[in-house]
Scaffold this active site. Structure first.
Site, PDB file in Angstrom:
ATOM      1  N   ASN A  27      41.932  44.879  58.250  1.00 10.30           N
ATOM      2  CA  ASN A  27      43.026  44.409  59.103  1.00 10.30           C
ATOM      3  C   ASN A  27      42.376  43.774  60.320  1.00 10.30           C
ATOM      4  O   ASN A  27      41.677  44.446  61.084  1.00 10.30           O
ATOM      5  CB  ASN A  27      43.911  45.587  59.517  1.00 10.30           C
ATOM      6  N   TYR A  68      54.398  31.195  67.980  1.00  5.31           N
ATOM      7  CA  TYR A  68      53.527  30.709  66.896  1.00  5.31           C
ATOM      8  C   TYR A  68      52.950  29.333  67.259  1.00  5.31           C
ATOM      9  O   TYR A  68      51.740  29.106  67.138  1.00  5.31           O
ATOM     10  CB  TYR A  68      54.365  30.626  65.624  1.00  5.31           C
ATOM     11  N   ALA A  83      52.476  28.043  70.188  1.00  6.52           N
ATOM     12  CA  ALA A  83      51.501  28.171  71.285  1.00  6.52           C
ATOM     13  C   ALA A  83      50.156  28.645  70.741  1.00  6.52           C
ATOM     14  O   ALA A  83      49.102  28.119  71.117  1.00  6.52           O
ATOM     15  CB  ALA A  83      52.017  29.162  72.329  1.00  6.52           C
TER      16      ALA A  83
HETATM   17  N1  LIG Z   1      52.941  28.436  54.690  1.00  5.09           N
HETATM   18  C1  LIG Z   1      53.185  27.513  55.580  1.00  5.09           C
HETATM   19  O1  LIG Z   1      54.215  26.833  55.532  1.00  5.09           O
HETATM   20  C2  LIG Z   1      52.185  27.245  56.678  1.00  5.09           C
HETATM   21  C3  LIG Z   1      52.412  26.134  57.508  1.00  5.09           C
HETATM   22  C4  LIG Z   1      51.539  25.852  58.521  1.00  5.09           C
HETATM   23  C5  LIG Z   1      50.444  26.668  58.717  1.00  5.09           C
HETATM   24  N2  LIG Z   1      50.217  27.744  57.925  1.00  5.09           N
HETATM   25  C6  LIG Z   1      49.046  28.570  58.226  1.00  5.09           C
HETATM   26  O2  LIG Z   1      48.254  28.741  57.083  1.00  5.09           O
HETATM   27  C7  LIG Z   1      47.561  29.973  57.143  1.00  5.09           C
HETATM   28  C8  LIG Z   1      47.755  30.737  55.838  1.00  5.09           C
HETATM   29  O3  LIG Z   1      49.133  30.955  55.671  1.00  5.09           O
HETATM   30  P1  LIG Z   1      49.821  31.224  54.257  1.00  5.09           P
HETATM   31  O4  LIG Z   1      51.019  30.373  54.203  1.00  5.09           O
HETATM   32  O5  LIG Z   1      48.834  31.157  53.162  1.00  5.09           O
HETATM   33  O6  LIG Z   1      50.319  32.726  54.507  1.00  5.09           O
HETATM   34  P2  LIG Z   1      50.380  34.022  53.567  1.00  5.09           P
HETATM   35  O7  LIG Z   1      50.624  33.638  52.161  1.00  5.09           O
HETATM   36  O8  LIG Z   1      51.300  34.951  54.258  1.00  5.09           O
HETATM   37  O9  LIG Z   1      48.878  34.592  53.674  1.00  5.09           O
HETATM   38  C9  LIG Z   1      48.397  35.054  54.911  1.00  5.09           C
HETATM   39  C10 LIG Z   1      47.011  35.638  54.721  1.00  5.09           C
HETATM   40  O10 LIG Z   1      46.583  36.159  55.994  1.00  5.09           O
HETATM   41  C11 LIG Z   1      46.270  37.545  55.842  1.00  5.09           C
HETATM   42  N3  LIG Z   1      46.650  38.310  57.023  1.00  5.09           N
HETATM   43  C12 LIG Z   1      47.817  38.296  57.701  1.00  5.09           C
HETATM   44  N4  LIG Z   1      47.790  39.180  58.700  1.00  5.09           N
HETATM   45  C13 LIG Z   1      46.571  39.787  58.651  1.00  5.09           C
HETATM   46  C14 LIG Z   1      45.935  40.804  59.406  1.00  5.09           C
HETATM   47  N5  LIG Z   1      46.537  41.404  60.432  1.00  5.09           N
HETATM   48  N6  LIG Z   1      44.686  41.180  59.064  1.00  5.09           N
HETATM   49  C15 LIG Z   1      44.068  40.599  58.020  1.00  5.09           C
HETATM   50  N7  LIG Z   1      44.593  39.619  57.262  1.00  5.09           N
HETATM   51  C16 LIG Z   1      45.842  39.239  57.583  1.00  5.09           C
HETATM   52  C17 LIG Z   1      47.089  38.009  54.638  1.00  5.09           C
HETATM   53  O11 LIG Z   1      46.445  39.150  54.090  1.00  5.09           O
HETATM   54  P3  LIG Z   1      47.256  40.376  53.396  1.00  5.09           P
HETATM   55  O12 LIG Z   1      48.477  39.827  52.751  1.00  5.09           O
HETATM   56  O13 LIG Z   1      46.255  40.913  52.407  1.00  5.09           O
HETATM   57  O14 LIG Z   1      47.575  41.314  54.497  1.00  5.09           O
HETATM   58  C18 LIG Z   1      46.999  36.798  53.722  1.00  5.09           C
HETATM   59  O15 LIG Z   1      45.788  36.792  53.019  1.00  5.09           O
HETATM   60  C19 LIG Z   1      48.121  30.713  58.376  1.00  5.09           C
HETATM   61  O16 LIG Z   1      47.225  30.580  59.454  1.00  5.09           O
HETATM   62  C20 LIG Z   1      49.412  29.977  58.662  1.00  5.09           C
HETATM   63  O17 LIG Z   1      49.781  30.034  60.020  1.00  5.09           O
HETATM   64  C21 LIG Z   1      51.061  28.048  56.897  1.00  5.09           C
END
Ligand SMILES: NC(=O)c1ccc[n+]([C@@H]2O[C@H](COP(=O)([O-])OP(=O)(O)OC[C@H]3O[C@@H](n4cnc5c(N)ncnc54)[C@H](OP(=O)(O)O)[C@@H]3O)[C@@H](O)[C@H]2O)c1
Length: 234
Positions: free
Chosen positions: A54, A142, A144
């Protein structure tokens, strides 16, 4: 010797896709996540070493470093999204989101750049968001945190340029992952606002990452690259 890559948040979503794309045999991969089952699945599929952690726990970054040693390529992907009007945001959310989305990426950079400088080579990719690039109503916290990544990356690109290290931010638009699986978000409504009328696929982010860490992209640094199906155009 194979270059070493650390990808945070690779148990699912965009991080998993990046790990899969980069598991071409050219790299030694390390992936982090909290969900052990999902993380092990990514590790099995990609041959990566899994680090279950984490990122909000004490000394998380130092614990990661103790398992990876120096890496050549750092991909700061783990992040959390919060949709809420500004007056509903709590102090706990403020510290959590800034910590996970901005402080941890910065801290990992402080730990890994020393060796990158000695090697005169390094690549850092920060996964930002279109929300940090153009702003998003009801996602000010988010936005920011993601804007902070852009400012930090521009400054570090200047500081690290002469050491052969590049640092860039990729700003995805809407990508259908668990991150946006939120009752407050009407994806059909969002789709209408996207000029290309489609969501970004995680593999599109992964392919851009693959290019940015390549030698061909050595001239690209300090950039904030929107990959959003036209959403940033308004
Ligand atoms: N999806 C979108 O539309 C979108 C748009 C713009 C930017 N992004 C950015 O892209 C990145 C990836 O997002 P995603 O869409 O792939 O999200 P996701 O499917 O929710 O995956 C998030 C990942 O981050 C890990 N994570 C979250 N909180 C954590 C913590 N406290 N400690 C350790 N690991 C943690 C999760 O691990 P666990 O599940 O194993 O806890 C998971 O592997 C993020 O930075 C997000 O802001 C996403």
């Amino acid at each position: 010797m194979k270059k070493k890559i650390l990808i945070t948040g690779a148990s699912k979503g965009i991080g998993k896709s990046i790990a899969q794309t980069l598991s071409n045999g050219d790299f030694e991969l390390f992936v982090t996540g909290r969900d052990q089952t999902r993380l092990n699945e990514t590790a099995q599929k990609t041959g990566a070493k899994a680090i279950e952690i984490n990122l909000l726990e004490n000394n998380a970054c130092e614990k990661i470093l103790s398992q990876t040693g120096p890496v050549d390529i750092l991909i700061n992907n783990a992040g959390e999204y919060i949709w809420a009007p500004v007056e509903k945001i709590t102090d706990e959310q403020i510290s959590r989101i800034f910590k996970l989305n901005l402080e941890i990426p910065y801290k990992l950079i402080t730990l890994f750049t020393k060796q990158m400088k000695e090697n005169k080579w390094g690549r850092i990719i920060n996964i930002g968001s279109i929300s940090g690039s153009v702003g998003e109503a009801n996602a000010s916290l988010y936005s920011a945190s993601k804007s902070g990544l852009i400012g930090m990356s521009k400054a570090l690109a200047l500081e690290l340029a002469e050491h052969g290290i590049t640092i860039n931010v990729i700003n995805p638009g809407w990508v259908k992952t668990d991150l946006i699986d939120n009752p407050c978000i009407d994806l059909e409504e969002e789709l209408e606002c996207i000029p290309q009328k489609r969501f970004i696929h995680p593999d599109e982010i992964a392919k851009l990452t693959e290019y940015l860490i390549s030698d061909e992209a050595k001239g690209i640094t300090g950039q904030s690259l929107n990959i959003c199906a036209g959403l940033s155009l308004g």
